[in-house]
Design an enzyme around this catalytic site. Structure first.
Site, PDB file in Angstrom:
ATOM      1  N   GLY A  94      -3.798  -5.835   6.449  1.00  0.00           N
ATOM      2  CA  GLY A  94      -4.916  -4.979   6.824  1.00  0.00           C
ATOM      3  C   GLY A  94      -5.731  -5.517   7.988  1.00  0.00           C
ATOM      4  O   GLY A  94      -6.219  -4.754   8.824  1.00  0.00           O
TER       5      GLY A  94
ATOM      6  N   ARG B 207     -12.805  -9.433  -0.450  1.00  0.00           N
ATOM      7  CA  ARG B 207     -12.011  -9.048   0.731  1.00  0.00           C
ATOM      8  C   ARG B 207     -11.566  -7.584   0.630  1.00  0.00           C
ATOM      9  O   ARG B 207     -11.117  -7.106  -0.415  1.00  0.00           O
ATOM     10  CB  ARG B 207     -10.796  -9.963   0.843  1.00  0.00           C
ATOM     11  CG  ARG B 207      -9.868  -9.649   2.026  1.00  0.00           C
ATOM     12  CD  ARG B 207      -8.731  -8.731   1.672  1.00  0.00           C
ATOM     13  NE  ARG B 207      -7.822  -8.510   2.807  1.00  0.00           N
ATOM     14  CZ  ARG B 207      -6.881  -7.576   2.819  1.00  0.00           C
ATOM     15  NH1 ARG B 207      -6.701  -6.781   1.800  1.00  0.00           N
ATOM     16  NH2 ARG B 207      -6.099  -7.432   3.875  1.00  0.00           N
ATOM     17  N   VAL B 208     -11.683  -6.875   1.725  1.00  0.00           N
ATOM     18  CA  VAL B 208     -11.198  -5.493   1.819  1.00  0.00           C
ATOM     19  C   VAL B 208     -10.315  -5.405   3.056  1.00  0.00           C
ATOM     20  O   VAL B 208     -10.641  -5.978   4.096  1.00  0.00           O
ATOM     21  CB  VAL B 208     -12.386  -4.507   1.930  1.00  0.00           C
ATOM     22  CG1 VAL B 208     -11.901  -3.104   2.250  1.00  0.00           C
ATOM     23  CG2 VAL B 208     -13.195  -4.509   0.634  1.00  0.00           C
ATOM     24  N   GLY B 209      -9.205  -4.701   2.937  1.00  0.00           N
ATOM     25  CA  GLY B 209      -8.296  -4.553   4.076  1.00  0.00           C
ATOM     26  C   GLY B 209      -8.477  -3.218   4.774  1.00  0.00           C
ATOM     27  O   GLY B 209      -9.559  -2.625   4.783  1.00  0.00           O
ATOM     28  N   ASP B 210      -7.400  -2.738   5.344  1.00  0.00           N
ATOM     29  CA  ASP B 210      -7.443  -1.499   6.142  1.00  0.00           C
ATOM     30  C   ASP B 210      -7.431  -0.232   5.293  1.00  0.00           C
ATOM     31  O   ASP B 210      -7.892   0.824   5.737  1.00  0.00           O
ATOM     32  CB  ASP B 210      -6.220  -1.453   7.066  1.00  0.00           C
ATOM     33  CG  ASP B 210      -4.917  -1.478   6.273  1.00  0.00           C
ATOM     34  OD1 ASP B 210      -4.775  -2.345   5.384  1.00  0.00           O
ATOM     35  OD2 ASP B 210      -4.054  -0.620   6.505  1.00  0.00           O
TER      36      ASP B 210
ATOM     37  N   THR C 276       0.808  -1.217   0.000  1.00  0.00           N
ATOM     38  CA  THR C 276       0.000   0.000   0.000  1.00  0.00           C
ATOM     39  C   THR C 276       0.843   1.269   0.000  1.00  0.00           C
ATOM     40  O   THR C 276       1.813   1.366   0.742  1.00  0.00           O
ATOM     41  CB  THR C 276      -0.812   0.020   1.317  1.00  0.00           C
ATOM     42  OG1 THR C 276      -1.463  -1.216   1.441  1.00  0.00           O
ATOM     43  CG2 THR C 276      -1.763   1.175   1.360  1.00  0.00           C
TER      44      THR C 276
ATOM     45  N   THR D 271       0.529   0.306   6.414  1.00  0.00           N
ATOM     46  CA  THR D 271       0.777  -0.628   5.322  1.00  0.00           C
ATOM     47  C   THR D 271       0.941  -2.001   5.940  1.00  0.00           C
ATOM     48  O   THR D 271       1.254  -2.119   7.123  1.00  0.00           O
ATOM     49  CB  THR D 271       2.026  -0.216   4.527  1.00  0.00           C
ATOM     50  OG1 THR D 271       2.268  -1.182   3.496  1.00  0.00           O
ATOM     51  CG2 THR D 271       3.266  -0.132   5.393  1.00  0.00           C
ATOM     52  N   GLY D 272       0.713  -3.038   5.151  1.00  0.00           N
ATOM     53  CA  GLY D 272       0.877  -4.384   5.685  1.00  0.00           C
ATOM     54  C   GLY D 272      -0.444  -5.112   5.784  1.00  0.00           C
ATOM     55  O   GLY D 272      -1.396  -4.788   5.073  1.00  0.00           O
TER      56      GLY D 272
HETATM   57  N1  GLY Z   1      -2.753  -2.915   3.639  1.00  0.00           N
HETATM   58  C1  GLY Z   1      -3.366  -3.398   2.504  1.00  0.00           C
HETATM   59  C2  GLY Z   1      -4.355  -4.465   2.736  1.00  0.00           C
HETATM   60  O1  GLY Z   1      -4.265  -5.203   3.696  1.00  0.00           O
HETATM   61  O2  GLY Z   1      -5.231  -4.611   1.919  1.00  0.00           O
END
Ligand code: GLY
Length: 334
Positions: free
Chosen positions: A245, A219-222, A191, A242-243
């Site tokens: 999520g 799927r959706v992250g942070d 990210t 970043t990383g």
């Molecule tokens: N940080 C990006 C995600 O986990 O989607």
């Protein structure tokens, strides 16, 4: 004689300065208060961004140095990576989900606390700009999937295939086993989260990603979630993540960092504390994933911290761009 100090932003003047003025409480002959001439402290525009996205930061810096706003700087900076089809973690050329669809997440937040996000968007590469349109041109803060894509097209964004040939080949190879075992940005970047302070002293931030390679569809992250991948409070500071999520979301990482700065912590200490919240959870499998944070406060102090080595971030301040290798939790704590 009573003396009162206050800080006045000269944003309207366009001078790009923070003026510290003093008001003399005694009355002049006419009975009116008199203002002393103020010492003027220039604000240098600043940018901080995850990983080694130097071109993106340079673009943001050019906007700020030309007198542009923090919100324009972070949007334009993030667009550089979204357009780079060789960058496999953001925008066009991003890694797809398990079914071969590239789905993008992004958000943006301005100095007034306004926020816009789009989640799980196909076929549109400049999702950070769509997020800005959501923020500025709708009564909502988040649009997802088809609705977000339709909205983008209605605003003039051109749909295109985001899956490049080389990424398609990698996905086809992955499908031979379909083993889901992501090595999350321990060795690769992901990210882009970007935070900027403009010459008027205003803070803004943005975040954009293609998320985890071969993730479950939907799927959706942070990254597009307020307080997770990004949070800006113009009174205090801003943070981005970043990383993995899922780990960031469980600890509401960026919001936590801003709140810790509000309580007086430096950006560096706040990032370290947010990482500790992840790794000190007894259920945490933290040796197998990466999370990195960056932060900036209203004074322009910056910090960054991660679980593992290999995380770096770019900082532009005092007229120079620097890529900083982050300190990391696992340095001495194995
Ligand atoms: N940080 C990006 C995600 O986990 O989607």
């Amino acid at each position: 004689m009573k003396r009162r100090k206050f800080i006045e932003k000269l944003s309207a003047s366009g001078l790009g300065v923070l003026a510290i003025s003093s008001v003399i409480g005694c009355k002049s002959k006419g009975g009116k208060r008199r203002r002393e001439s103020a010492p003027i402290i220039p604000i240098k525009p600043q940018v901080i961004a995850t990983w080694n996205f130097g071109k993106a930061v340079e673009t943001a810096v050019q906007i700020l140095e030309a007198g542009g706003t923090a919100i324009d700087a972070v949007e334009q900076g993030c667009r550089v990576e979204e357009a780079d089809s060789k960058q496999q973690t953001v925008g066009k050329g991003g890694m797809p989900d398990s079914e071969g669809n590239v789905t993008l997440d992004a958000c943006i937040m301005d100095e007034k606390g306004n926020y816009g996000a789009v989640l799980c968007v196909k076929n549109i590469k400049h999702v950070v700009s769509v997020a800005r349109k959501v923020m500025e041109e709708t009564p909502h803060v988040m649009l997802v999937g088809e609705g977000a894509e339709k909205f983008a097209i209605s605003k003039g964004f051109i749909p295109e295939d985001l899956l490049t040939e080389s990424v398609k080949k990698a996905w086809e190879k992955w499908k031979e086993t379909s083993e889901y075992n992501p090595i999350i940005n321990i060795e690769n970047n992901d990210t882009i989260g970007m935070l900027a302070l403009d010459k008027h002293g205003q803070l803004s931030g943005a975040c954009t990603t293609s998320g985890l390679a071969y993730k479950m569809p939907g799927r959706v992250g942070d990254s597009p979630i307020i307080g997770g991948g990004l949070f800006v409070d113009n009174e205090v500071g801003a943070a981005a993540a970043t990383g993995l999520g899922e780990a960031v979301l469980k600890t509401v990482g960026s919001f936590l960092i801003v709140e810790l700065m509000r309580q007086g912590m430096s950006p560096q200490d706040a990032c370290e504390e947010a990482i500790k919240r992840i790794v000190t959870n007894p259920q945490s499998d933290y040796k197998n994933f990466q999370v990195g944070y960056i932060a900036i406060n209203k004074k322009g102090e910056t910090g960054g911290y991660s679980i593992h080595e290999w995380f770096s971030y770019n900082v532009y301040k005092k007229g120079a761009l620097e890529n900083i290798k982050s300190d990391f939790y696992l340095a001495n704590k194995q």
